[in-house]
Scaffold this active site. Structure first.
Site, PDB file in Angstrom:
ATOM      1  N   GLU A 110       0.821  -1.245  -0.079  1.00 63.06           N
ATOM      2  CA  GLU A 110      -0.058   0.140  -0.081  1.00 63.06           C
ATOM      3  C   GLU A 110       0.800   1.128  -0.136  1.00 63.06           C
ATOM      4  OE1 GLU A 110      -2.907  -0.096   2.964  1.00 63.06           O
ATOM      5  OE2 GLU A 110      -3.957  -2.167   2.298  1.00 63.06           O
ATOM      6  N   HIS A 225      -9.524   9.862   2.541  1.00 61.04           N
ATOM      7  CA  HIS A 225      -9.163   8.734   1.500  1.00 61.04           C
ATOM      8  C   HIS A 225      -9.219   9.161   0.262  1.00 61.04           C
ATOM      9  CE1 HIS A 225      -8.411   4.796  -0.188  1.00 61.04           C
ATOM     10  NE2 HIS A 225      -8.242   4.105   1.101  1.00 61.04           N
ATOM     11  N   ARG A 269      -0.963   8.906   1.718  1.00 62.05           N
ATOM     12  CA  ARG A 269      -2.449   9.179   1.307  1.00 62.05           C
ATOM     13  C   ARG A 269      -2.603  10.654   1.296  1.00 62.05           C
ATOM     14  NH1 ARG A 269      -5.997   5.469   4.936  1.00 62.05           N
ATOM     15  NH2 ARG A 269      -5.154   3.932   3.365  1.00 62.05           N
ATOM     16  N   HIS A 330     -12.127   9.823   6.203  1.00 64.94           N
ATOM     17  CA  HIS A 330     -11.712   8.297   6.546  1.00 64.94           C
ATOM     18  C   HIS A 330     -11.367   7.886   7.757  1.00 64.94           C
ATOM     19  CE1 HIS A 330     -10.723   4.193   5.309  1.00 64.94           C
ATOM     20  NE2 HIS A 330      -9.448   4.376   5.563  1.00 64.94           N
ATOM     21  N   ARG A 365      -1.746   9.336   8.768  1.00 65.41           N
ATOM     22  CA  ARG A 365      -1.501   7.993   8.780  1.00 65.41           C
ATOM     23  C   ARG A 365      -1.159   7.103   7.800  1.00 65.41           C
ATOM     24  NH1 ARG A 365      -4.864   3.595   8.609  1.00 65.41           N
ATOM     25  NH2 ARG A 365      -6.546   4.784   7.874  1.00 65.41           N
TER      26      ARG A 365
HETATM   27  C1  SIN Z   1      -7.689   0.918   2.352  1.00 58.86           C
HETATM   28  O1  SIN Z   1      -7.788  -0.266   2.448  1.00 58.86           O
HETATM   29  O2  SIN Z   1      -7.383   1.656   1.496  1.00 58.86           O
HETATM   30  C2  SIN Z   1      -7.556   1.459   3.802  1.00 58.86           C
HETATM   31  C3  SIN Z   1      -6.544   1.042   4.635  1.00 58.86           C
HETATM   32  C4  SIN Z   1      -6.469   2.095   5.802  1.00 58.86           C
HETATM   33  O3  SIN Z   1      -7.338   2.903   6.089  1.00 58.86           O
HETATM   34  O4  SIN Z   1      -5.509   1.835   6.491  1.00 58.86           O
END
Ligand code: SIN
Length: 513
Positions: A110, A225, A269, A330, A365
């Protein structure tokens, strides 16, 4: 032995309840909806931990610190990355079946992680798998479970938190007394017009802790998000989809994130969310597109079965065409300020999970650190409660003999008149417009004036109790955003004097977006 009141039924609350029972405490778990409802259940991407030979706690530490934009607390991050792997092993012992491939545990990548280290379950149903295992575990313990019961306020006596007022399923407000109260009430995404959070995420714990006099911090840092589906309910499309190779395109089909940051779609993010927001503004408010077609229909259905169903139910065939996405609120990086053992500033009060501000996330985060934070700090909080119960055993058992009793606070009994009820929809729109991905003093001042015009409602039922919390939290958030006049992480001020004009959006038509 202490009497422990846990408030919240997500990973943090369930963890605290299980571990506190195992430590010999008497535990009551109060939860606002059914036991499994809350942000945990909807977590898709997974849980990050340094478990693989090509990874290390040091790398996880460095990634978390970098994503946090200079504001993460190194001591808290150190605890997170060092204790995280053991908590993931605990989850496996509790029965969470993380996905496995031929060579063992599968792991995803990620944004802003330098290694693929995200464990997932059911493809994109990690949160649901964790909830399922922890709910089953807690039900096997002697935990008194009170569902459909909402925190109204904390009880404070002589400067110490001694319990909580709870709006029970019956509609009565009742006292729940305890030696230690563990807040695990989750987040506050419902402050904003667009959110990936479920309807229960109304910031109840932070607002109640603040009213009780506990210190709260970092409320200006709301994580947006980048990729919620631009469809009713703005369902989350996990960052893991980009981790597997999906890219973001503008309305003309051009991949634009590489113009914003060399890490492209896997930049931190806050960077990606702002990139998406701005490009959408620049194209007159039309959503940008997430292009996952390179993954192919079979892989999308295998790796992301839940998302595949959600996207298709919204009328899109994402195996064949890019789908419209938009940022949405989010995660709350701020919350009840705690020490490294989850202790809040008021004796007797602990906060764990999203309601807490441990310092782990700083201003932004790192993806998939939230479930880990909840497990690590809930575990530590229980150990701290156990240590303190051993120390104070005499006085605590004396306090614990006071039982719950009906509290004269129900709306019917109080006869409260609601002269200026908060308009929740207007509050959410106001927060989205002025306290969203980009802020400036003019907008924040306008938000502040409108919020000040509302009187907090008396908490006579769930709706009014939530509205009071949302209003309190909105005011605190706006005040925090006004106080921080420079941009940092998820808090982006377009009037920050250090930002070059060329970095500002070309079309600030917030209404259109
Ligand atoms: C996601 O799956 O994009 C969210 C994961 C997260 O908020 O840590």
């Amino acid at each position: 032995m202490a009497r422990v009141l846990v408030i919240g039924g997500g990973i943090a609350g369930l963890w605290a309840a299980v571990k506190a029972t195992d430590a010999g405490h008497s535990v009551e778990l109060v939860t606002k909806a059914e036991l499994a409802e809350g942000n945990t259940r909807y977590a898709q991407g997974g849980i990050a931990a340094a478990l693989f030979p090509d990874d290390s706690a040091e790398r996880h530490f460095a990634d978390t610190i970098e994503a946090g934009a200079g504001l993460a607390d190194p001591a808290a991050v150190r605890v997170l990355v060092d204790e995280g792997p053991d908590r993931v092993r605990d989850l496996i012992r509790f029965g969470v079946a993380f996905d496995r491939g031929e060579s063992g545990l599968e792991r995803g990548l990620e944004a802003a992680h330098s290694r693929a280290r995200i464990l997932h379950a059911g493809g994109d149903a990690t949160g649901a798998a964790i909830e399922h295992a922890l709910v089953a575990t807690v039900r096997r313990r002697a935990v008194a479970i009170d569902e459909q019961a909402m925190l109204v306020d904390l009880l404070v006596e002589a400067g110490r938190v001694v319990g909580a007022l709870v709006l029970a399923a019956s509609g009565a407000v009742v006292e729940r007394r305890a030696d230690a109260v563990v807040l695990a009430t989750g987040g506050s995404g419902c402050l904003f017009r667009h959110t990936t959070n479920p309807a229960v995420a109304t910031g109840d714990g932070v607002a109640a802790a603040w009213r009780a006099g506990a210190r709260v911090a970092d409320l200006e840092f709301t994580q947006f998000h980048p990729t919620a589906l631009a469809a009713p309910g703005t369902p989350l499309i996990s960052e893991a989809v980009r981790g597997e190779g999906a890219v973001l395109r503008d309305a003309g089909g051009r991949r634009f994130m590489l113009d914003v940051d060399h890490r492209g779609e896997l930049a931190p993010r806050d960077v990606v969310a702002r990139g998406v927001w701005r490009r959408s503004l620049e194209q007159g408010g039309a959503p940008v597109l997430l292009d996952a077609t390179s993954l192919g229909g079979a892989e999308l259905a295998r790796r992301f079965p839940g998302l595949d169903a959600v996207v298709r139910a919204a009328g899109f065939d994402w195996a064949r065409e890019p789908v419209p996405v938009t940022p949405a609120a989010h995660y709350a990086m701020g919350g009840v300020a705690t020490d490294l053992d989850g202790r809040a500033s008021l004796p007797g009060l602990f906060a764990v999970g999203e309601v807490a501000r441990t310092g782990v996330h700083g201003a932004n985060r790192l993806a998939s650190n939230s479930l880990l934070e909840a497990a690590v700090f809930a575990d530590r909080a229980v150990r701290a409660i156990t240590a303190s119960a051993a120390h104070n055993s005499g006085s605590e058992s004396r306090r614990a003999v006071r039982d719950a009793s009906a509290h004269g606070m129900s709306g019917e009994a109080s006869g409260v008149v609601h002269a200026t009820p908060v308009d929740r929809g207007e509050l959410q729109q106001l927060m989205w417009r002025h306290v969203g991905l980009e802020r400036d003093e003019e907008g924040l001042a306008a938000a502040s004036a409108r919020l000040d015009a509302w009187t907090p409602p008396e908490p006579h039922d769930r709706r009014s109790a939530e509205d009071r919390n949302l209003l309190d939290l909105a005011r605190l958030t706006v005040a925090a955003a006004r106080a921080r006049q420079t941009s940092c992480g998820a808090h982006f001020r377009t009037d920050d004097p250090s930002i070059a004009v060329s970095q500002l959006p070309t079309a600030l038509d917030r209404e259109a977006a």
